[in-house]
Design an enzyme around this catalytic site. Sequence first.
Site, PDB file in Angstrom:
ATOM      1  N   HIS A  90      67.578  -3.943  77.259  1.00 54.54           N
ATOM      2  CA  HIS A  90      68.437  -5.117  77.407  1.00 54.54           C
ATOM      3  C   HIS A  90      67.645  -6.374  77.754  1.00 54.54           C
ATOM      4  CE1 HIS A  90      68.760  -4.066  81.799  1.00 54.54           C
ATOM      5  NE2 HIS A  90      68.798  -5.371  81.918  1.00 54.54           N
ATOM      6  N   ASP A 227      67.227   2.831  78.194  1.00 51.11           N
ATOM      7  CA  ASP A 227      67.145   1.373  78.218  1.00 51.11           C
ATOM      8  C   ASP A 227      65.700   0.865  78.325  1.00 51.11           C
ATOM      9  OD1 ASP A 227      67.647  -1.316  78.531  1.00 51.11           O
ATOM     10  OD2 ASP A 227      69.231  -1.054  80.013  1.00 51.11           O
ATOM     11  N   SER A 636      65.424  -5.633  86.528  1.00 50.92           N
ATOM     12  CA  SER A 636      65.471  -4.873  85.291  1.00 50.92           C
ATOM     13  C   SER A 636      64.094  -4.816  84.678  1.00 50.92           C
ATOM     14  CB  SER A 636      66.411  -5.542  84.305  1.00 50.92           C
ATOM     15  OG  SER A 636      67.673  -5.027  84.486  1.00 50.92           O
TER      16      SER A 636
HETATM   17  N1  ARG Z   1      73.719  -3.829  84.160  1.00 52.15           N
HETATM   18  C1  ARG Z   1      72.392  -4.015  83.712  1.00 52.15           C
HETATM   19  C2  ARG Z   1      71.910  -5.400  84.168  1.00 52.15           C
HETATM   20  O1  ARG Z   1      72.501  -6.009  84.968  1.00 52.15           O
HETATM   21  C3  ARG Z   1      72.238  -3.778  82.258  1.00 52.15           C
HETATM   22  C4  ARG Z   1      72.911  -4.759  81.359  1.00 52.15           C
HETATM   23  C5  ARG Z   1      72.756  -4.573  79.885  1.00 52.15           C
HETATM   24  N2  ARG Z   1      73.652  -3.605  79.318  1.00 52.15           N
HETATM   25  C6  ARG Z   1      74.920  -3.842  78.862  1.00 52.15           C
HETATM   26  N3  ARG Z   1      75.618  -2.827  78.420  1.00 52.15           N
HETATM   27  N4  ARG Z   1      75.486  -5.025  78.868  1.00 52.15           N
HETATM   28  O2  ARG Z   1      71.313  -6.211  83.548  1.00 52.15           O
HETATM   29  N1  GLU Z   2      70.301  -4.759  84.841  1.00 47.74           N
HETATM   30  C1  GLU Z   2      69.875  -5.671  85.870  1.00 47.74           C
HETATM   31  C2  GLU Z   2      68.894  -6.716  85.367  1.00 47.74           C
HETATM   32  O1  GLU Z   2      68.949  -7.154  84.244  1.00 47.74           O
HETATM   33  C3  GLU Z   2      69.335  -4.902  87.005  1.00 47.74           C
HETATM   34  C4  GLU Z   2      70.453  -4.307  87.665  1.00 47.74           C
HETATM   35  C5  GLU Z   2      70.746  -4.973  88.947  1.00 47.74           C
HETATM   36  O2  GLU Z   2      71.357  -6.035  88.971  1.00 47.74           O
HETATM   37  O3  GLU Z   2      70.332  -4.351  89.894  1.00 47.74           O
HETATM   38  O4  GLU Z   2      68.092  -7.223  86.106  1.00 47.74           O
END
Ligand code: ARG
Ligand code: GLU
Length: 704
Positions: A90, A227, A636
């Site tokens: 991502h 990911d 991330s």
């Molecule tokens: N939750 C993760 C972050 O905050 C991954 C986000 C990307 N994935 C998604 N399905 N939108 O960035």
């Molecule tokens: N998916 C998140 C990012 O893009 C990390 C997850 C979080 O917020 O801890 O940094």
Amino acid sequence: MKRFLTGFIAAAAMTLLSAAFFNARADEGMWLPSLISQRIGDMREKGFRLSAEDIYSINEASLKDAVVLFGRGCTGELISDEGLLLTNHHCGYGQIQKHSSVEHDYLKDGFWAMSRNEELPNEGLTVSFLERMEDVTDAVLKGYSDSMDESQRDSLVKANSAALTAEATSAGKGLRATVEALYYGNQYFLFLYREYSDVRLVGAPPSSIGKFGGDTDNWMWPRHTGDFSIFRIYAGKDNNPAEYSPDNVPYRPKKWFRISLDGVREGDFTFVYGFPGRTQEYIMSEGVRYISEVSDPHKIALRTLRLDIQKKYMASSQKVRIQYSSKNASTANAWKKWQGEMRGIRKMNTVASKKAYEHEFARWAEGTEYEGLTDRIDSLYRLMEPFSYAADYYSETAYQIEVSRFAMQYMKAKDKASLASGFFKDYFLPVDKEIFISMMKEFDRNMPEDSRPDYFRHSLERFGSIEVWADSLFGTSAFADSLRLASCADSTDLLQNDPALEFGETFSRWYSEDIKPELTRLGREITLCYRDYMRGLMEFDRDRAFYPDANLTLRVAYGSVQGYEPADGVMYVPVSTLEGIMQKDNPEIFDYNIPQRLRDIYSSKDYGQWTVTDINGNVTVPVCFIATNHTSGGNSGSPVINADGNLIGINFDRVWEGTMSDIVFDPDLCRNISLDIRYVLFVIDRIAGAGHLIEEMDFAGESM
Ligand code: ARG
Ligand code: GLU
């Protein structure tokens, strides 16, 4: 009576406090690497076997030299001596998407460079290595006197910081420096980075692996998302940063991670090294109340509408699906996080427990320089609320209209043609128009009459309805149609009076003239109070280990692999495997439709060496694990490191029940989610057939 009541509240408060705050310190904290010697005793007690110097050193190569800020919001780590870099799928999503079209759909099919010359350059993408960080508080506040108000102090801080960064970056190529305030400006640190701008895409699994589970599984455990994506940093022949050129060569890092194939067991020490973006751990109850009871619910509702419209059109055409995949994912991401955060804050009763803590503080503060501080912050928050609310509404409604944002950028852009072609590649007017109608209706319903822009009122009068307004704007704007734009590209006059531009500029002016100045002024006053409050807290709560809020600077978080109890009677184990992918596999559902190759490998059990024996005695492939490391957005792609300093995973998420950790950390519920490095290698080896990349890596136990 008043005395008695205060005493009573204080006693109740202490009970709350010990539950909510003192215990919460278990694995809470994002520590500054240069001060990690203060934590190293605790880290070693918990199992770490290296020294503070191994983590951060300015004289020797240390782990910090293998960690980069990826773009401006993710982390990455070096895994070979030829600049190979690992981050999340991502995090590379925007780049993968940019290289994708219906003919070459790298999002859908994945992308693997089988040789160096197939690696794809990415304009605008940079990675930054931290050269050093240093406490510059005295230099930043040089010339400060108590008689200065906050805006004078701001100007002084800006000027002194500019001098410091100019000096720090004067020698050497690609140097970039920032001065950041810590603890609301009680302390300032200089961060010096070396920034590389030739960063090429090497590999990405198909989204059916890299984004497996999509937004349904996002922020959730149990998780089975692969990911990750792989890039390579290129440098000039002297190994220094250089603009993209076919003559550049792979960067030779000072340090890169060795990979451990040992895997994780419950209780194992883990450490996450990366760039968390923003936390507000010391924010007072009034601030928390605004977030969890006003801001989060409104923003969630607005995004639900926007997401539903995007999804409707994405489901009807593959072209629109590609065009909106990245926009949809980022909109959905915060939308879901806010829901978890709001629930977590309510579940932990954070507003009440913080209030109790503030009462305690206020009592202690009587007769000190901190007397009355909490009341002052409370009342500032109340003054600020309508402005914060309007800012939230602006940013989630008018500001989201793609065509007017594009119009404003276009008028300022130097290279208008390339901006326009990038915009129209991913633009589908019916989506934008329907969002316009929906967002303006919400604006009409929820913004108090007296704080709307006149333009909004006039437009409603003039067109009679939001639908007719939309017909007119989207039907005549040159920015809504590439041919129309091309035909009047030279007529600045015509463009200047364009309705999409007018919409964008008028709302933006309303925000910057009617909302922002008060927001900034009150924000400054609050920060000023927080600066005192923070200092006061450190005197008041002497046993508490304070760490500065995240601000996208390099931090160390450490903890251990651990499951959790999401609800009464439910216990989660901390590891997931390929078995779970197969259980979720469903060709009928886009986000759960895995590649046929993965199904075939599963049937033949031809896993290569990337296996684990699960609790039932099955040989399978490990996929993800959770641990108690305190992480945030920006972490991330961060390396997840074991007790010996070797790479065991890539951080990519947090569990939904624990997303309030940006505001309040609950050791029972807050978990970071990591991808097991063995699954990464399994995908590279067995799915992609890109074993040549594995050849480049070093493994623990091998000699380097
Ligand atoms: N939750 C993760 C972050 O905050 C991954 C986000 C990307 N994935 C998604 N399905 N939108 O960035
Ligand atoms: N998916 C998140 C990012 O893009 C990390 C997850 C979080 O917020 O801890 O940094």
